[in-house]
Design a protein around this motif. Structure first.
Motif, PDB file in Angstrom:
ATOM      1  N   ARG A 116       0.811  -1.211   0.000  1.00  0.00           N
ATOM      2  CA  ARG A 116       0.000   0.000   0.000  1.00  0.00           C
ATOM      3  C   ARG A 116       0.853   1.273   0.000  1.00  0.00           C
ATOM      4  O   ARG A 116       1.976   1.290   0.480  1.00  0.00           O
ATOM      5  N   ASN A 117       0.248   2.327  -0.538  1.00  0.00           N
ATOM      6  CA  ASN A 117       0.817   3.669  -0.457  1.00  0.00           C
ATOM      7  C   ASN A 117       2.225   3.756  -1.036  1.00  0.00           C
ATOM      8  O   ASN A 117       3.066   4.511  -0.549  1.00  0.00           O
ATOM      9  N   CYS A 118       2.506   2.967  -2.048  1.00  0.00           N
ATOM     10  CA  CYS A 118       3.831   2.986  -2.660  1.00  0.00           C
ATOM     11  C   CYS A 118       3.875   4.000  -3.800  1.00  0.00           C
ATOM     12  O   CYS A 118       2.966   4.058  -4.629  1.00  0.00           O
ATOM     13  N   VAL A 119       4.921   4.799  -3.829  1.00  0.00           N
ATOM     14  CA  VAL A 119       5.133   5.686  -4.974  1.00  0.00           C
ATOM     15  C   VAL A 119       5.459   4.846  -6.203  1.00  0.00           C
ATOM     16  O   VAL A 119       5.043   5.143  -7.316  1.00  0.00           O
ATOM     17  N   ALA A 120       6.205   3.782  -5.985  1.00  0.00           N
ATOM     18  CA  ALA A 120       6.544   2.860  -7.084  1.00  0.00           C
ATOM     19  C   ALA A 120       6.714   1.460  -6.511  1.00  0.00           C
ATOM     20  O   ALA A 120       7.131   1.293  -5.378  1.00  0.00           O
ATOM     21  N   THR A 121       6.353   0.480  -7.318  1.00  0.00           N
ATOM     22  CA  THR A 121       6.580  -0.918  -6.952  1.00  0.00           C
ATOM     23  C   THR A 121       7.515  -1.525  -7.983  1.00  0.00           C
ATOM     24  O   THR A 121       7.200  -1.537  -9.170  1.00  0.00           O
ATOM     25  N   ARG A 122       8.650  -2.004  -7.553  1.00  0.00           N
ATOM     26  CA  ARG A 122       9.636  -2.564  -8.473  1.00  0.00           C
ATOM     27  C   ARG A 122       9.787  -4.052  -8.205  1.00  0.00           C
ATOM     28  O   ARG A 122       9.943  -4.469  -7.066  1.00  0.00           O
ATOM     29  N   ILE A 123       9.767  -4.831  -9.274  1.00  0.00           N
ATOM     30  CA  ILE A 123       9.922  -6.275  -9.167  1.00  0.00           C
ATOM     31  C   ILE A 123      11.073  -6.691 -10.069  1.00  0.00           C
ATOM     32  O   ILE A 123      11.099  -6.337 -11.249  1.00  0.00           O
ATOM     33  N   SER A 124      12.023  -7.411  -9.533  1.00  0.00           N
ATOM     34  CA  SER A 124      13.171  -7.859 -10.315  1.00  0.00           C
ATOM     35  C   SER A 124      13.166  -9.384 -10.387  1.00  0.00           C
ATOM     36  O   SER A 124      13.132 -10.061  -9.359  1.00  0.00           O
ATOM     37  N   LYS A 163      10.368  -4.222 -16.203  1.00  0.00           N
ATOM     38  CA  LYS A 163      11.762  -4.563 -16.421  1.00  0.00           C
ATOM     39  C   LYS A 163      12.034  -5.910 -15.768  1.00  0.00           C
ATOM     40  O   LYS A 163      11.772  -6.100 -14.596  1.00  0.00           O
ATOM     41  N   ILE A 164      12.587  -6.798 -16.551  1.00  0.00           N
ATOM     42  CA  ILE A 164      12.883  -8.135 -16.030  1.00  0.00           C
ATOM     43  C   ILE A 164      14.307  -8.500 -16.400  1.00  0.00           C
ATOM     44  O   ILE A 164      14.711  -8.355 -17.554  1.00  0.00           O
ATOM     45  N   GLY A 165      15.081  -8.966 -15.429  1.00  0.00           N
ATOM     46  CA  GLY A 165      16.420  -9.405 -15.733  1.00  0.00           C
ATOM     47  C   GLY A 165      17.458  -8.814 -14.806  1.00  0.00           C
ATOM     48  O   GLY A 165      17.154  -8.144 -13.823  1.00  0.00           O
ATOM     49  N   LEU A 166      18.717  -9.023 -15.111  1.00  0.00           N
ATOM     50  CA  LEU A 166      19.802  -8.621 -14.230  1.00  0.00           C
ATOM     51  C   LEU A 166      19.945  -7.117 -14.144  1.00  0.00           C
ATOM     52  O   LEU A 166      20.495  -6.608 -13.180  1.00  0.00           O
ATOM     53  N   GLY A 167      19.483  -6.397 -15.143  1.00  0.00           N
ATOM     54  CA  GLY A 167      19.675  -4.952 -15.159  1.00  0.00           C
ATOM     55  C   GLY A 167      18.586  -4.174 -14.459  1.00  0.00           C
ATOM     56  O   GLY A 167      18.485  -2.965 -14.633  1.00  0.00           O
ATOM     57  N   THR A 168      17.760  -4.831 -13.658  1.00  0.00           N
ATOM     58  CA  THR A 168      16.614  -4.146 -13.066  1.00  0.00           C
ATOM     59  C   THR A 168      16.745  -3.945 -11.570  1.00  0.00           C
ATOM     60  O   THR A 168      15.766  -3.700 -10.892  1.00  0.00           O
ATOM     61  N   ASP A 169      17.940  -4.055 -11.029  1.00  0.00           N
ATOM     62  CA  ASP A 169      18.119  -3.825  -9.600  1.00  0.00           C
ATOM     63  C   ASP A 169      17.718  -2.408  -9.238  1.00  0.00           C
ATOM     64  O   ASP A 169      18.035  -1.455  -9.953  1.00  0.00           O
ATOM     65  N   VAL A 170      17.027  -2.249  -8.135  1.00  0.00           N
ATOM     66  CA  VAL A 170      16.557  -0.941  -7.712  1.00  0.00           C
ATOM     67  C   VAL A 170      17.735  -0.086  -7.285  1.00  0.00           C
ATOM     68  O   VAL A 170      18.548  -0.511  -6.458  1.00  0.00           O
ATOM     69  N   PRO A 171      17.881   1.125  -7.846  1.00  0.00           N
ATOM     70  CA  PRO A 171      18.998   1.985  -7.426  1.00  0.00           C
ATOM     71  C   PRO A 171      18.869   2.340  -5.953  1.00  0.00           C
ATOM     72  O   PRO A 171      17.773   2.477  -5.421  1.00  0.00           O
ATOM     73  N   THR A 172      19.990   2.500  -5.307  1.00  0.00           N
ATOM     74  CA  THR A 172      19.991   2.743  -3.867  1.00  0.00           C
ATOM     75  C   THR A 172      20.149   4.216  -3.516  1.00  0.00           C
ATOM     76  O   THR A 172      20.064   4.581  -2.356  1.00  0.00           O
ATOM     77  N   THR A 173      20.419   5.030  -4.499  1.00  0.00           N
ATOM     78  CA  THR A 173      20.564   6.453  -4.205  1.00  0.00           C
ATOM     79  C   THR A 173      19.719   7.258  -5.164  1.00  0.00           C
ATOM     80  O   THR A 173      19.258   6.762  -6.169  1.00  0.00           O
TER      81      THR A 173
END
Length: 228
Positions: A126-134, A218-228
């Motif tokens: 809930r209440n997510c600005v974005a939901t990222r799935i890798s 985005k699916i695959g190795l290049g979809t890691d969520v940036p940390t900064t």
């Protein structure tokens, strides 16, 4: 300090060293998040990557001044968050494995002061600005007859896209050589205009397919969520 008092203090320290839980670390406590740590790191025992600072609370959720702010408390368990820290000022439950203050771990998020809409048998993000799935291979949605394996669907759509681009390339080459895909010559301006129009239509189809296939997915190795 008299000898009796000194002896009692030594006994107390000895007992707490042997059974640190007796100092108050033997029960699950309420706490409030005061700081959230964000950044990529390896999760270590003494320095957890997913961690928060928190202030312990009393049973009525008032501040418990008997305990200082705990630093970098590990996150764990099922809760409102999925591999992500709760926000600042969120209320949580904290426990102490082995009764040690150094093992404080956030068990779950409490919904105190939040509007919630619980639904039976539904897990909510809930209440997510974005939901990222890798996913490295496939992202499976649903089950049974409703199951969709996004990796397979992407392969099919990308195959169609490659076919369209290939056909588009054939048209461009044919136009440049003064012919058409069917082999008939472009004998006048109208024929050239028609061929260009067809190429524009195919280009739009390629664009639409790209938008359909890649729109925020985005699916695959290049979809890691940036940390900064």
């Amino acid at each position: 300090m008299n000898l009796k008092q000194l002896t009692l203090d030594k006994l107390r320290k000895l007992i707490l060293r042997l059974w640190p839980g007796l100092a108050g670390y033997h029960i699950i406590r309420y706490a409030k998040i005061t700081k959230v740590y964000q950044g990529q790191a390896t999760d270590l025992v003494n320095s957890p990557a997913m961690a928060v600072d928190l202030q312990f609370l009393k049973h009525d959720f008032s501040k418990d001044n008997a305990f200082p702010v705990f630093k970098k408390v590990r996150l764990a368990g099922d809760s409102e968050f999925v591999q992500a820290p709760p926000s600042k000022d969120t209320y949580v439950l904290v426990h102490f494995p082995f009764w040690l203050s150094s093992t404080a771990t956030v068990l779950s998020v409490l919904y105190l002061g939040k509007t919630v809409h619980p639904e039976e048998n539904v897990y909510q993000i809930r209440n997510c600005v974005a939901t990222r799935i890798s996913a490295k291979e496939e992202l499976v949605l649903g089950e049974g007859n409703d199951q969709a394996v996004l990796g397979t669907e992407l392969n099919k759509k990308l195959g169609t896209l490659i076919d369209k681009i290939s056909a588009l390339g054939d048209q461009v080459v044919s136009l440049g050589s003064g012919g058409t895909v069917a082999g008939d010559g472009l004998k006048n301006a109208a024929a050239v205009s028609t061929a260009i129009t067809l190429i524009k239509i195919d280009l739009k189809a390629v664009k639409d397919t790209l938008n359909d296939v890649l729109s925020n997915i985005k699916i695959g190795l290049g979809t890691d969520v940036p940390t900064t």
